[in-house]
Design an enzyme around this catalytic site. Structure first.
Site, PDB file in Angstrom:
ATOM      1  N   ASP A  70       0.889  -1.165   0.000  1.00  0.00           N
ATOM      2  CA  ASP A  70       0.000   0.000   0.000  1.00  0.00           C
ATOM      3  C   ASP A  70       0.926   1.214   0.000  1.00  0.00           C
ATOM      4  O   ASP A  70       1.650   1.451   0.957  1.00  0.00           O
ATOM      5  CB  ASP A  70      -0.859  -0.052   1.275  1.00  0.00           C
ATOM      6  CG  ASP A  70      -1.720   1.194   1.466  1.00  0.00           C
ATOM      7  OD1 ASP A  70      -1.545   2.178   0.721  1.00  0.00           O
ATOM      8  OD2 ASP A  70      -2.559   1.165   2.384  1.00  0.00           O
ATOM      9  N   ASP A 119      -4.287  -1.741  -1.862  1.00  0.00           N
ATOM     10  CA  ASP A 119      -3.002  -2.436  -2.031  1.00  0.00           C
ATOM     11  C   ASP A 119      -2.724  -2.767  -3.489  1.00  0.00           C
ATOM     12  O   ASP A 119      -3.572  -3.355  -4.168  1.00  0.00           O
ATOM     13  CB  ASP A 119      -3.012  -3.732  -1.212  1.00  0.00           C
ATOM     14  CG  ASP A 119      -3.060  -3.441   0.263  1.00  0.00           C
ATOM     15  OD1 ASP A 119      -1.995  -3.191   0.833  1.00  0.00           O
ATOM     16  OD2 ASP A 119      -4.171  -3.425   0.841  1.00  0.00           O
ATOM     17  N   GLN A 154       3.105   4.405   2.579  1.00  0.00           N
ATOM     18  CA  GLN A 154       2.763   3.770   3.862  1.00  0.00           C
ATOM     19  C   GLN A 154       3.536   2.478   4.191  1.00  0.00           C
ATOM     20  O   GLN A 154       4.059   2.324   5.289  1.00  0.00           O
ATOM     21  CB  GLN A 154       1.247   3.470   3.875  1.00  0.00           C
ATOM     22  CG  GLN A 154       0.765   2.625   5.050  1.00  0.00           C
ATOM     23  CD  GLN A 154      -0.758   2.412   5.016  1.00  0.00           C
ATOM     24  OE1 GLN A 154      -1.512   3.346   5.229  1.00  0.00           O
ATOM     25  NE2 GLN A 154      -1.196   1.197   4.759  1.00  0.00           N
ATOM     26  N   TYR A 177       2.217   1.427  14.763  1.00  0.00           N
ATOM     27  CA  TYR A 177       1.134   1.204  13.820  1.00  0.00           C
ATOM     28  C   TYR A 177       1.474   1.754  12.437  1.00  0.00           C
ATOM     29  O   TYR A 177       1.801   2.917  12.295  1.00  0.00           O
ATOM     30  CB  TYR A 177      -0.157   1.868  14.306  1.00  0.00           C
ATOM     31  CG  TYR A 177      -1.240   1.747  13.272  1.00  0.00           C
ATOM     32  CD1 TYR A 177      -1.896   0.533  13.091  1.00  0.00           C
ATOM     33  CD2 TYR A 177      -1.575   2.802  12.444  1.00  0.00           C
ATOM     34  CE1 TYR A 177      -2.868   0.385  12.127  1.00  0.00           C
ATOM     35  CE2 TYR A 177      -2.548   2.672  11.471  1.00  0.00           C
ATOM     36  CZ  TYR A 177      -3.193   1.455  11.313  1.00  0.00           C
ATOM     37  OH  TYR A 177      -4.148   1.321  10.358  1.00  0.00           O
ATOM     38  N   LYS A 189      -2.503  -2.513   8.583  1.00  0.00           N
ATOM     39  CA  LYS A 189      -2.513  -3.972   8.689  1.00  0.00           C
ATOM     40  C   LYS A 189      -1.711  -4.573   7.549  1.00  0.00           C
ATOM     41  O   LYS A 189      -1.208  -3.854   6.693  1.00  0.00           O
ATOM     42  CB  LYS A 189      -3.956  -4.472   8.665  1.00  0.00           C
ATOM     43  CG  LYS A 189      -4.583  -4.501  10.049  1.00  0.00           C
ATOM     44  CD  LYS A 189      -4.154  -5.719  10.825  1.00  0.00           C
ATOM     45  CE  LYS A 189      -4.678  -5.628  12.248  1.00  0.00           C
ATOM     46  NZ  LYS A 189      -4.186  -6.712  13.073  1.00  0.00           N
TER      47      LYS A 189
HETATM   48  P1  13P Z   1      -4.945  -0.380   5.252  1.00  0.00           P
HETATM   49  O1  13P Z   1      -4.143  -1.306   6.144  1.00  0.00           O
HETATM   50  O2  13P Z   1      -5.625  -1.120   4.147  1.00  0.00           O
HETATM   51  O3  13P Z   1      -4.116   0.772   4.773  1.00  0.00           O
HETATM   52  O4  13P Z   1      -6.145   0.202   6.136  1.00  0.00           O
HETATM   53  C1  13P Z   1      -5.849   0.897   7.278  1.00  0.00           C
HETATM   54  C2  13P Z   1      -7.028   1.391   8.030  1.00  0.00           C
HETATM   55  O5  13P Z   1      -6.842   1.862   9.123  1.00  0.00           O
HETATM   56  C3  13P Z   1      -8.375   1.353   7.495  1.00  0.00           C
HETATM   57  O6  13P Z   1      -9.327   1.856   8.388  1.00  0.00           O
HETATM   58 MG    MG Z   2      -4.048   2.103   3.400  1.00  0.00          MG
HETATM   59 MG    MG Z   3      -4.785  -2.141   2.559  1.00  0.00          MG
END
Ligand code: 13P
Ligand code: MG
Ligand code: MG
Ligand code: 13P
Length: 373
Positions: free
Chosen positions: A12, A51, A92, A226, A229
């Site tokens: 991402d 992503d 990111q 953080y 994810k």
């Molecule tokens: P991603 O991990 O897909 O960037 O999403 C992060 C998020 O906090 C969505 O609410």
């Molecule tokens: Mg994202």
């Molecule tokens: Mg994502």
């Protein structure tokens, strides 16, 4: 004929809009970068949610530095475009400034396998958004170890011996192999805890061939903070002694609950969707999975076939929406919100610090209103 390598690398590098999708200019840039290279036999650039996924074939084996570097530089170039467009969270997943030998550990997710291309080589690339690598545990178990999902385990002589599972402990950085069906109960005690134990790869016990592999990078552990994810990918080979394509897509008809929705801190159903529908929207979700099928032909990716575009997954989407409705009503309460130790970020330390003097021992016999002005 030398063995072919199928490498899927994802990152991402900026969301459009927020965390919902990838801007078409980033996908164009990624294609342009991969086209310029002569390392690859073939490639397909796509996305799931925010992503970017680079699906690549080549003859250099897994962990090949130049292929990893190509993916890294592609994501770097896409980040420049993301910055120009001020996309959300530009760069990111690129945790380091410079490439250093292998893209693993630098942020992007990697799933790759090397194998002898068979007479016919159907493969499926699964890609998910708003979840974590352990999200594959449930479907991989169903595909490769559950005869109620995969009738081939019962009636195909080449599958009847079962499969070998390589499981990684992502907290302790250890790995272990389990044979199914003999060790099913031992296997399940681990993979039933997908926040820690992930199925990395699966091998046919009949031939020893690799049948599936997944990305198991955990960004937040690597970064120590953080950063989103880990939105994982997974490759499954099919047919002729391996699960039929229909057996490999079957578990996704029953949307299971995964971690990673909204701020990486909520549980939600994994909704099977086409690439076009893979833009997590409601409460940044619900979490999505896309399954793209390819026939490999001398290293060329013939496809994709966008499996979850099929109407036979309409009911699964409906079910996922019903589950999402139910869970959303819980608002900030567990189990919709993840347990304290699994949330990607929290105000708990600050709130705790602010209120620390108001916490008194349960056995102290103070005034009921003590501490309130
Ligand atoms: P991603 O991990 O897909 O960037 O999403 C992060 C998020 O906090 C969505 O609410
Ligand atoms: Mg994202
Ligand atoms: Mg994502
Ligand atoms: P193969 O044995 O050719 O993989 O086909 C199995 C099948 O019939 C799929 O449903």
């Amino acid at each position: 004929m030398s063995k072919v390598t199928l490498t899927v690398i994802k990152a991402d590098v900026g969301g459009f809009v927020g965390h919902s999708s990838v801007h078409p200019k980033l996908l164009e840039k990624a294609k342009e970068c991969l086209l310029r290279s002569d390392l690859l036999e073939d490639f397909h650039v796509t996305h799931v949610g925010d992503d970017i996924n680079l699906i690549m074939t080549h003859y250099h084996g897994v962990d090949y530095e130049s292929v990893h570097q190509l993916a890294w530089e592609t994501f770097k170039n896409c980040t420049e475009v993301a910055k120009e467009l001020k996309l959300y969270g530009a760069g990111q997943d690129l945790l380091k400034d410079a490439f250093s030998g292998n893209i693993k550990g630098l942020g992007p997710g990697v799933a790759e396998m090397e194998f002898e291309e068979r007479k016919s080589e159907p493969v499926i690339v699964y890609m998910a958004d708003k979840t974590e690598p352990g999200a594959w545990n449930f479907p991989l178990y169903k595909i490769f170890a559950d005869p109620f999902n995969t009738i081939g385990l019962v009636i195909d002589p080449k599958m009847h011996d079962g499969f070998r599972f390589e499981v990684h402990d992502l907290i302790e950085s250890k790995r272990i192999f389990f044979d199914a069906p003999e060790e099913l109960y031992d296997l399940l005690i681990f993979i039933g805890a997908p926040g820690r134990f992930c199925i990395k790869s699966i091998f046919s016990k009949n031939t020893g061939d690799i049948a599936a592999t997944s990305s198991t990078q955990r960004l937040n552990i690597m970064a120590g903070r953080y950063v989103g994810k880990d939105d994982p990918v997974c490759i499954v080979r099919c047919q002729s002694g391996l699960p039929a394509v229909g057996e490999a897509v079957e578990p996704f008809a029953n949307p299971h609950l995964v971690s990673g929705w909204m701020r990486g801190s909520h549980t939600g159903p994994l909704m099977p969707v086409s690439v076009d529908q893979s833009n997590p929207t409601r409460f940044d979700g619900p979490p999505r999975v896309v399954g793209l099928g390819f026939q490999l032909a001398n290293g060329k990716l013939i496809g994709p076939q966008d499996f979850f575009a099929d109407p036979s997954y309409d009911k699964a989407r409906e079910m996922a929406n019903d589950i999402a409705n139910y869970l959303r009503r819980l608002g900030p309460f567990e189990p919709h919100r993840l347990h304290l130790d699994e949330m990607e970020y929290t105000t708990m330390p600050q709130v705790m610090a602010k209120l620390k003097d108001r916490f008194v021992d349960i056995n102290d016999q103070g005034e009921v209103a003590a501490g309130i002005d």
